[in-house]
Design a protein around this motif. Structure first.
Motif, PDB file in Angstrom:
ATOM      1  N   GLN A 136       7.178  11.953   6.275  1.00  0.00           N
ATOM      2  CA  GLN A 136       6.147  11.209   5.547  1.00  0.00           C
ATOM      3  C   GLN A 136       5.291  12.166   4.714  1.00  0.00           C
ATOM      4  O   GLN A 136       4.917  11.844   3.569  1.00  0.00           O
ATOM      5  CB  GLN A 136       5.262  10.421   6.523  1.00  0.00           C
ATOM      6  N   ARG A 193       7.115  13.093   1.591  1.00  0.00           N
ATOM      7  CA  ARG A 193       7.071  12.033   0.572  1.00  0.00           C
ATOM      8  C   ARG A 193       5.749  12.074  -0.203  1.00  0.00           C
ATOM      9  O   ARG A 193       5.719  11.843  -1.410  1.00  0.00           O
ATOM     10  CB  ARG A 193       7.271  10.669   1.233  1.00  0.00           C
ATOM     11  N   TYR A 226      10.951   7.794   9.814  1.00  0.00           N
ATOM     12  CA  TYR A 226       9.493   7.725   9.679  1.00  0.00           C
ATOM     13  C   TYR A 226       8.840   8.906  10.391  1.00  0.00           C
ATOM     14  O   TYR A 226       7.661   8.855  10.749  1.00  0.00           O
ATOM     15  CB  TYR A 226       8.986   6.391  10.229  1.00  0.00           C
ATOM     16  N   LEU A 229       2.593   4.158   2.828  1.00  0.00           N
ATOM     17  CA  LEU A 229       3.605   5.009   3.435  1.00  0.00           C
ATOM     18  C   LEU A 229       4.920   4.249   3.591  1.00  0.00           C
ATOM     19  O   LEU A 229       4.939   3.010   3.612  1.00  0.00           O
ATOM     20  CB  LEU A 229       3.123   5.498   4.797  1.00  0.00           C
TER      21      LEU A 229
END
Length: 312
Positions: A113, A116, A108, A96
């Motif tokens: 996340q 992504r 973050y 990550l």
């Protein structure tokens, strides 16, 4: 002969003690490389969304599993577990953002996340896959499954963050007092962290341990930033909203796995997840802690293999 044996042991101990930090780091990396090779992984790096992402892949023609690690961990968390899974499983284990060998990022946030990981799946061109998340990675996996349900063959949560149990864990009790035991700043806090997370400590022989301690402690400031963003997600997406998001969108098969002796996320959270995902199967390990796939890779792999086999 006894004296010679004792002398040899002393000499070996002195030799190991003389290992420099660089030599320890080199041995640690070689151990990881060996673990990747044994599990059949190859390492890749690519521009994914807004970061340079590192990820491991084992290509095969069977079910596809994406393995999502937890806070302050990286994709090496899955190596022993992956080695126990059937050889025909196609495995993807990303680092990550801000973890492992992936680059840092502006945010973050857990939703970011998940986005992504969506971009990684599109980059790889994979069809419906089983997403497996531990701890923070579980919350990210649940968000992914809720936001992009057509991507997901099943959701597998291992001691997952996201929904709280009725009973407060030791970790949250300490966090309320202003101490975050998940962020190690020296050797003593590293050892406390390991004891808190793992009920069964996997073997980590010297001189690998000093290398891991250094790597973990050097990340302390970055981990504070990542953890703050994780808490911000928790405040933005409160328990009621998270439960609603999951219950309304996670209609695919699901499995909830938990270590009964988890002191980071209490096992009572299983009920909260089960209430939100009524179709989920549940497996509780009576003798494990927060990271079952690291503490007992064989048992964890067997549970997931049986579950995936019942779907595919």
């Amino acid at each position: 002969m006894h004296n010679l044996t004792r002398l040899a042991a002393i000499s070996l101990a002195l030799l190991l003690t003389a290992c420099t930090a660089h030599q320890q780091d080199t041995l640690y990396q070689k151990a990881l490389d060996l673990g990747e090779w044994k599990a059949g992984f190859t390492e890749h790096q690519a521009q994914i969304a807004d970061i340079d992402m590192n990820y491991l892949i084992r290509e095969a023609d069977g079910p596809i599993l994406m393995l999502v690690h937890g806070f302050s961990a990286n994709n090496s968390t899955w190596l022993q577990f992956a080695d126990k899974l059937p050889d025909h499983y196609y495995l993807i284990a990303p680092d990550l953002a801000g973890h492992g060998k992936s680059s840092e990022a502006d945010s973050y946030d857990l939703e970011k996340q998940a986005e992504r990981l969506k971009a990684l799946a599109e980059h790889l061109g994979i069809g419906p896959f089983h997403i497996v998340g531990n701890s923070m990675g579980g919350a990210i996996s649940a968000i992914y499954a809720a936001r992009y349900p057509s991507d997901i063959a099943s959701l597998i949560l291992i001691d997952s963050a996201g929904l709280d149990g009725e009973n407060q864990s030791q970790f949250f009790a300490e966090l309320e007092k202003g101490n975050n035991p998940l962020i190690a700043t020296d050797e003593a806090s590293f050892e406390y962290r390991m004891d808190l997370i793992l009920e069964k400590q996997p073997p980590l022989p010297w001189p690998l341990r000093p290398a891991l301690i250094r790597e973990t402690v050097e990340r302390a400031e970055l981990n504070k930033v990542i953890f703050a963003d994780m808490l911000a997600t928790r405040e933005k997406m409160d328990q009621e909203e998270m439960s609603r998001l999951i219950s309304e969108n996670v209609t695919m098969p699901a499995l909830i796995m938990w270590g009964e002796k988890d002191r980071v996320l209490d096992v009572s959270a299983v009920k909260a997840f089960k209430d939100a995902i009524p179709q989920a199967e549940v497996k509780i390990y009576s003798d494990l802690g927060h990271v079952p796939m690291l503490e007992d890779p064989a048992a964890s792999a067997e549970t997931i293999t049986q579950f995936v086999s019942s779907i595919d």
